[in-house]
Write an enzyme that holds these catalytic residues in place. Structure first.
Site, PDB file in Angstrom:
ATOM      1  N   GLU A 108       1.399  35.843  23.014  1.00 13.14           N
ATOM      2  CA  GLU A 108       1.095  37.275  22.998  1.00 13.14           C
ATOM      3  C   GLU A 108       1.883  37.959  21.872  1.00 13.14           C
ATOM      4  O   GLU A 108       3.110  37.982  21.886  1.00 13.14           O
ATOM      5  CB  GLU A 108       1.465  37.876  24.351  1.00 13.14           C
ATOM      6  CG  GLU A 108       0.977  39.276  24.589  1.00 13.14           C
ATOM      7  CD  GLU A 108       1.198  39.719  26.028  1.00 13.14           C
ATOM      8  OE1 GLU A 108       2.027  40.618  26.230  1.00 13.14           O
ATOM      9  OE2 GLU A 108       0.551  39.151  26.945  1.00 13.14           O
ATOM     10  N   ARG A 131      19.615  43.712  40.211  1.00 16.71           N
ATOM     11  CA  ARG A 131      20.017  43.423  41.588  1.00 16.71           C
ATOM     12  C   ARG A 131      21.143  42.388  41.608  1.00 16.71           C
ATOM     13  O   ARG A 131      21.277  41.584  40.680  1.00 16.71           O
ATOM     14  CB  ARG A 131      18.831  42.969  42.431  1.00 16.71           C
ATOM     15  CG  ARG A 131      18.081  41.761  41.910  1.00 16.71           C
ATOM     16  CD  ARG A 131      16.855  41.479  42.778  1.00 16.71           C
ATOM     17  NE  ARG A 131      15.804  42.440  42.543  1.00 16.71           N
ATOM     18  CZ  ARG A 131      14.555  42.110  42.219  1.00 16.71           C
ATOM     19  NH1 ARG A 131      14.207  40.838  42.082  1.00 16.71           N
ATOM     20  NH2 ARG A 131      13.643  43.038  42.026  1.00 16.71           N
ATOM     21  N   ARG A 181       0.225  51.040  21.244  1.00 14.91           N
ATOM     22  CA  ARG A 181       0.497  49.679  20.816  1.00 14.91           C
ATOM     23  C   ARG A 181      -0.625  48.782  21.320  1.00 14.91           C
ATOM     24  O   ARG A 181      -1.216  49.018  22.378  1.00 14.91           O
ATOM     25  CB  ARG A 181       1.832  49.187  21.361  1.00 14.91           C
ATOM     26  CG  ARG A 181       3.030  49.828  20.710  1.00 14.91           C
ATOM     27  CD  ARG A 181       3.180  49.422  19.257  1.00 14.91           C
ATOM     28  NE  ARG A 181       3.738  48.077  19.131  1.00 14.91           N
ATOM     29  CZ  ARG A 181       3.839  47.432  17.987  1.00 14.91           C
ATOM     30  NH1 ARG A 181       3.384  47.977  16.864  1.00 14.91           N
ATOM     31  NH2 ARG A 181       4.373  46.223  17.938  1.00 14.91           N
TER      32      ARG A 181
END
Length: 374
Positions: free
Chosen positions: A304, A180, A253
């Site tokens: 993570e 955007r 995954r």
């Protein structure tokens, strides 16, 4: 001789959003349901843990977002949602960039502030690639945003996440990429956004109220026994596992999470930071207290790490390349032949779903299943 009625009308395998919504709606229609959950808690991947006063998203950050007013009202009538807006940050070579790609990002990359300048810069770079028909993720990204953005913010992160070179990944994966030309860090830009006040467990508890649930119960380990208890099965697990991998294993995954309690009020000043350098082994860090802010002198952060799915970890993202999709089509054909099994959800349908899409899919299956009485 009449066949004796089974104990339950529906056995729902999996207590994630699909299974919980189906059970909730079936229960409202007077159907007796039993929900089985392989893990030792309800809720699948949206499960939260309260640790040291902080609500931790155990399986990664989950932010609910939708433009569907009906779905938004549906979840809010079960439990109120807060107004959390997802505005992640990307880190590359120790520099920080706003996400999604917007004028803030373009200013950080190129020191430009006018939309026309950004549009021109991107057009110059995409045109120089001369890609008419993108054949893979890398070509798709280069044809959309050019080389600067691709190499800074997309390539390393994506290849870590999927464990494959970007040239080996299908082009459609990157088509979700927001772009955007305003100074707007609202990642999703959907009309309705938030997280259940008090966490997703509140939503799951409301959905499964007055419904029997057995946790730490593996359906596939004793399939014949469980099938004997109910007239129909709602299956939300892996289709290859249900059919004993007769066409081979579908590839997914997985993710590994490392949590740390840090004795300071804030660690990274943002709920989520994506790390786009290929040499950094984790894809993102999550500071959970931002999802439901509290004044505390400590915080909890999760690192993570993406990894391959094996029998010892959870499947998170289906790898929708040509090989796997051809294999899935064979399993889907077997699914259509099962009169007493209803298939649904991210794993069973071997596709990526946002949470509102899972709920909509479950409601659609309910509408089809109970069309004669709704």
């Amino acid at each position: 001789m009449s066949i004796p009625k089974k104990e339950y009308d529906y056995l729902i395998v999996g207590s994630g959003l699909f299974g919980s919504v189906f059970a909730h709606e079936a229960n409202k229609l007077g159907k007796k349901c039993l929900v089985l959950e392989k893990r030792n808690h309800r809720g699948g991947n949206v499960y939260n843990e309260n640790r040291d006063g902080i609500l931790v998203h155990k399986y990664g950050a989950h932010i609910f977002h939708t433009n569907d007013e009906y779905i938004w009202n549906y979840v809010n009538q079960l439990t109120p949602f807060n107004n959390f807006i997802h505005s992640p940050i990307a880190s590359f070579n120790n520099q920080f960039y706003n996400l999604p790609l917007n004028m803030n990002t373009f200013q950080q990359l190129w020191n430009i502030t006018e939309p026309a300048e950004a549009i021109k810069k991107i057009a110059e770079q995409t045109n120089s690639e001369k890609i008419a028909a993108p054949a893979n993720l890398e070509e798709q990204a280069l044809s959309m945003v050019g080389r600067d953005i691709y190499e800074t913010l997309i390539k390393g992160y994506t290849e870590k996440q999927w464990g494959r070179n970007a040239t080996e990944l299908p082009a459609f994966i990157i088509k979700r990429l927001p772009l955007r030309f305003t100074f707007d860090n609202n990642y999703f830009n959907d009309k309705y956004q938030g997280i259940p006040a008090g966490g997703y467990n509140k939503l799951i508890e409301a959905l499964l109220k007055d419904i029997e649930v057995k946790t730490a119960a593996d359906y596939l380990e004793n399939k014949d026994y469980w099938n004997g208890l109910a007239d129909k099965i709602v299956y939300t697990g892996k289709p290859d596992a249900l059919f004993n991998y007769q066409f081979g294993k579908l590839e997914y995954r997985s993710l590994r999470f490392e949590d740390k309690l840090i004795e300071k009020e804030s660690y990274q000043q943002s709920a989520v930071i994506n790390y786009t350098n290929a040499e950094i082994p984790y894809t993102r860090t999550i500071e959970h207290k931002y999802f439901e802010p509290k004044k505390l002198d400590h915080t909890i952060v999760t690192w993570e790490y993406p990894e391959e799915h094996t029998e010892s970890n959870e499947p998170f993202y289906p790898i929708n390349d040509e090989k796997n999709m051809n294999r899935y089509k064979q399993y889907r054909e077997l699914c259509t032949q099962e009169d007493t099994i209803i298939f649904g959800g991210r794993l069973a349908e071997f596709r990526y779903y946002d949470m509102h899409q899972v709920i909509a899919s479950a409601l659609k299956k309910v509408e089809t299943e109970f069309s004669s009485i709704i």
